[in-house]
Design a protein around this motif. Structure first.
Motif, PDB file in Angstrom:
ATOM      1  N   LYS A  32       0.821  -1.216   0.000  1.00  0.00           N
ATOM      2  CA  LYS A  32       0.000   0.000   0.000  1.00  0.00           C
ATOM      3  C   LYS A  32       0.851   1.261   0.000  1.00  0.00           C
ATOM      4  O   LYS A  32       0.395   2.304  -0.456  1.00  0.00           O
ATOM      5  CB  LYS A  32      -0.918   0.017   1.215  1.00  0.00           C
ATOM      6  CG  LYS A  32      -2.085  -0.918   1.113  1.00  0.00           C
ATOM      7  CD  LYS A  32      -2.950  -0.790   2.352  1.00  0.00           C
ATOM      8  CE  LYS A  32      -4.138  -1.692   2.287  1.00  0.00           C
ATOM      9  NZ  LYS A  32      -4.984  -1.554   3.484  1.00  0.00           N
ATOM     10  N   ALA A  33       2.055   1.173   0.508  1.00  0.00           N
ATOM     11  CA  ALA A  33       2.944   2.326   0.500  1.00  0.00           C
ATOM     12  C   ALA A  33       3.751   2.406  -0.793  1.00  0.00           C
ATOM     13  O   ALA A  33       3.999   3.495  -1.309  1.00  0.00           O
ATOM     14  CB  ALA A  33       3.881   2.278   1.699  1.00  0.00           C
ATOM     15  N   LEU A  70      -5.668  10.559  -6.509  1.00  0.00           N
ATOM     16  CA  LEU A  70      -5.127   9.367  -7.175  1.00  0.00           C
ATOM     17  C   LEU A  70      -4.547   8.381  -6.167  1.00  0.00           C
ATOM     18  O   LEU A  70      -4.705   7.163  -6.310  1.00  0.00           O
ATOM     19  CB  LEU A  70      -4.070   9.769  -8.200  1.00  0.00           C
ATOM     20  CG  LEU A  70      -4.593  10.546  -9.409  1.00  0.00           C
ATOM     21  CD1 LEU A  70      -3.434  11.042 -10.264  1.00  0.00           C
ATOM     22  CD2 LEU A  70      -5.544   9.690 -10.215  1.00  0.00           C
ATOM     23  N   ASN A  71      -3.888   8.886  -5.137  1.00  0.00           N
ATOM     24  CA  ASN A  71      -3.322   8.033  -4.105  1.00  0.00           C
ATOM     25  C   ASN A  71      -4.430   7.256  -3.387  1.00  0.00           C
ATOM     26  O   ASN A  71      -4.343   6.037  -3.224  1.00  0.00           O
ATOM     27  CB  ASN A  71      -2.543   8.897  -3.110  1.00  0.00           C
ATOM     28  CG  ASN A  71      -1.726   8.077  -2.147  1.00  0.00           C
ATOM     29  OD1 ASN A  71      -1.942   6.901  -1.932  1.00  0.00           O
ATOM     30  ND2 ASN A  71      -0.758   8.731  -1.530  1.00  0.00           N
ATOM     31  N   TYR A 129      -7.810   2.455  -2.503  1.00  0.00           N
ATOM     32  CA  TYR A 129      -9.131   1.835  -2.581  1.00  0.00           C
ATOM     33  C   TYR A 129      -9.091   0.582  -3.462  1.00  0.00           C
ATOM     34  O   TYR A 129      -9.645  -0.454  -3.103  1.00  0.00           O
ATOM     35  CB  TYR A 129     -10.148   2.846  -3.120  1.00  0.00           C
ATOM     36  CG  TYR A 129     -11.508   2.260  -3.363  1.00  0.00           C
ATOM     37  CD1 TYR A 129     -12.372   2.015  -2.300  1.00  0.00           C
ATOM     38  CD2 TYR A 129     -11.935   1.948  -4.643  1.00  0.00           C
ATOM     39  CE1 TYR A 129     -13.627   1.469  -2.512  1.00  0.00           C
ATOM     40  CE2 TYR A 129     -13.174   1.409  -4.870  1.00  0.00           C
ATOM     41  CZ  TYR A 129     -14.021   1.170  -3.796  1.00  0.00           C
ATOM     42  OH  TYR A 129     -15.257   0.624  -4.017  1.00  0.00           O
ATOM     43  N   ILE A 130      -8.409   0.696  -4.599  1.00  0.00           N
ATOM     44  CA  ILE A 130      -8.288  -0.455  -5.505  1.00  0.00           C
ATOM     45  C   ILE A 130      -7.511  -1.578  -4.818  1.00  0.00           C
ATOM     46  O   ILE A 130      -7.897  -2.757  -4.901  1.00  0.00           O
ATOM     47  CB  ILE A 130      -7.594  -0.041  -6.827  1.00  0.00           C
ATOM     48  CG1 ILE A 130      -8.450   0.945  -7.585  1.00  0.00           C
ATOM     49  CG2 ILE A 130      -7.270  -1.248  -7.687  1.00  0.00           C
ATOM     50  CD1 ILE A 130      -9.798   0.429  -8.019  1.00  0.00           C
ATOM     51  N   ILE A 131      -6.436  -1.246  -4.125  1.00  0.00           N
ATOM     52  CA  ILE A 131      -5.660  -2.268  -3.416  1.00  0.00           C
ATOM     53  C   ILE A 131      -6.512  -2.917  -2.335  1.00  0.00           C
ATOM     54  O   ILE A 131      -6.447  -4.129  -2.120  1.00  0.00           O
ATOM     55  CB  ILE A 131      -4.369  -1.660  -2.837  1.00  0.00           C
ATOM     56  CG1 ILE A 131      -3.412  -1.294  -3.976  1.00  0.00           C
ATOM     57  CG2 ILE A 131      -3.684  -2.618  -1.871  1.00  0.00           C
ATOM     58  CD1 ILE A 131      -2.202  -0.481  -3.548  1.00  0.00           C
ATOM     59  N   TYR A 139      -6.713 -10.156  -0.412  1.00  0.00           N
ATOM     60  CA  TYR A 139      -5.477 -10.367   0.333  1.00  0.00           C
ATOM     61  C   TYR A 139      -5.026  -9.099   1.074  1.00  0.00           C
ATOM     62  O   TYR A 139      -4.414  -9.167   2.116  1.00  0.00           O
ATOM     63  CB  TYR A 139      -4.379 -10.828  -0.624  1.00  0.00           C
ATOM     64  CG  TYR A 139      -3.050 -11.035   0.050  1.00  0.00           C
ATOM     65  CD1 TYR A 139      -2.826 -12.134   0.870  1.00  0.00           C
ATOM     66  CD2 TYR A 139      -2.027 -10.109  -0.125  1.00  0.00           C
ATOM     67  CE1 TYR A 139      -1.607 -12.318   1.498  1.00  0.00           C
ATOM     68  CE2 TYR A 139      -0.809 -10.290   0.498  1.00  0.00           C
ATOM     69  CZ  TYR A 139      -0.605 -11.387   1.304  1.00  0.00           C
ATOM     70  OH  TYR A 139       0.590 -11.556   1.925  1.00  0.00           O
ATOM     71  N   PHE A 140      -5.348  -7.920   0.517  1.00  0.00           N
ATOM     72  CA  PHE A 140      -4.833  -6.677   1.072  1.00  0.00           C
ATOM     73  C   PHE A 140      -5.807  -5.956   1.990  1.00  0.00           C
ATOM     74  O   PHE A 140      -5.514  -4.872   2.450  1.00  0.00           O
ATOM     75  CB  PHE A 140      -4.409  -5.732  -0.057  1.00  0.00           C
ATOM     76  CG  PHE A 140      -3.339  -6.309  -0.911  1.00  0.00           C
ATOM     77  CD1 PHE A 140      -2.112  -6.619  -0.385  1.00  0.00           C
ATOM     78  CD2 PHE A 140      -3.576  -6.550  -2.247  1.00  0.00           C
ATOM     79  CE1 PHE A 140      -1.114  -7.136  -1.170  1.00  0.00           C
ATOM     80  CE2 PHE A 140      -2.580  -7.074  -3.049  1.00  0.00           C
ATOM     81  CZ  PHE A 140      -1.346  -7.368  -2.512  1.00  0.00           C
TER      82      PHE A 140
END
Length: 145
Positions: free
Chosen positions: A6-7, A125-126, A131-133, A138-139
């Motif tokens: 995520k980072a 965008l970040n 959100y997508i991740i 798993y995430f």
């Protein structure tokens, strides 16, 4: 592992896009080392030499501050207002530091608006990438007890 992904993913993608745009900018190519005056040119000069350090700061900020806040506040919907407030405050401070009073207040307001919009685009965008991740099973953040 979740936090590192995520980072890493949002910061690397967005920083790479920004670095590419900066490298293609004509203003960036015509800098001759005048860094004793705080101006847009000196900030671009600073970016060109300290980009790896800036990315490390961006990565660790994302890892240590943004990802835990995201995991804690994403379901409550309380992420947007603090980020917008911080973006406006930071853009106002940076614009005031780089502003020359001879240019007038219109230049200051244009600089504040430009920096604010750049930060809003970056954080939008970040957060979209986070959100997508999060959508991948798993995430997803684990419930805290």
């Amino acid at each position: 592992m979740r936090s590192i992904i995520k980072a890493l993913v949002p910061t690397f993608i967005l920083f790479s896009v920004f670095a590419r745009i900066t490298a293609l900018d004509n203003l960036h190519r015509n800098i001759h080392g005048e860094v004793n005056i705080i101006s847009l040119q000196s900030l671009m000069y600073y970016f060109s030499y300290f980009a790896p350090l800036l990315y490390a700061i961006l990565f660790f900020t994302q890892l240590l501050i943004i990802v835990p806040l995201w995991d804690k506040l994403v379901n409550k919907g309380k992420v947007i207002l603090p980020v917008l407030g911080f973006c406006f405050l930071l853009s106002a401070v940076i614009s005031y530091i780089t502003w020359s009073p001879e240019n007038g207040y219109e230049n200051l307001l244009t600089s504040v608006f430009t920096l604010f919009m750049l930060q809003v685009i970056y954080w939008t965008l970040n957060f979209f990438m986070l959100y997508i991740i999060n959508r991948f099973r798993y995430f997803r953040p684990q419930p805290t007890t």
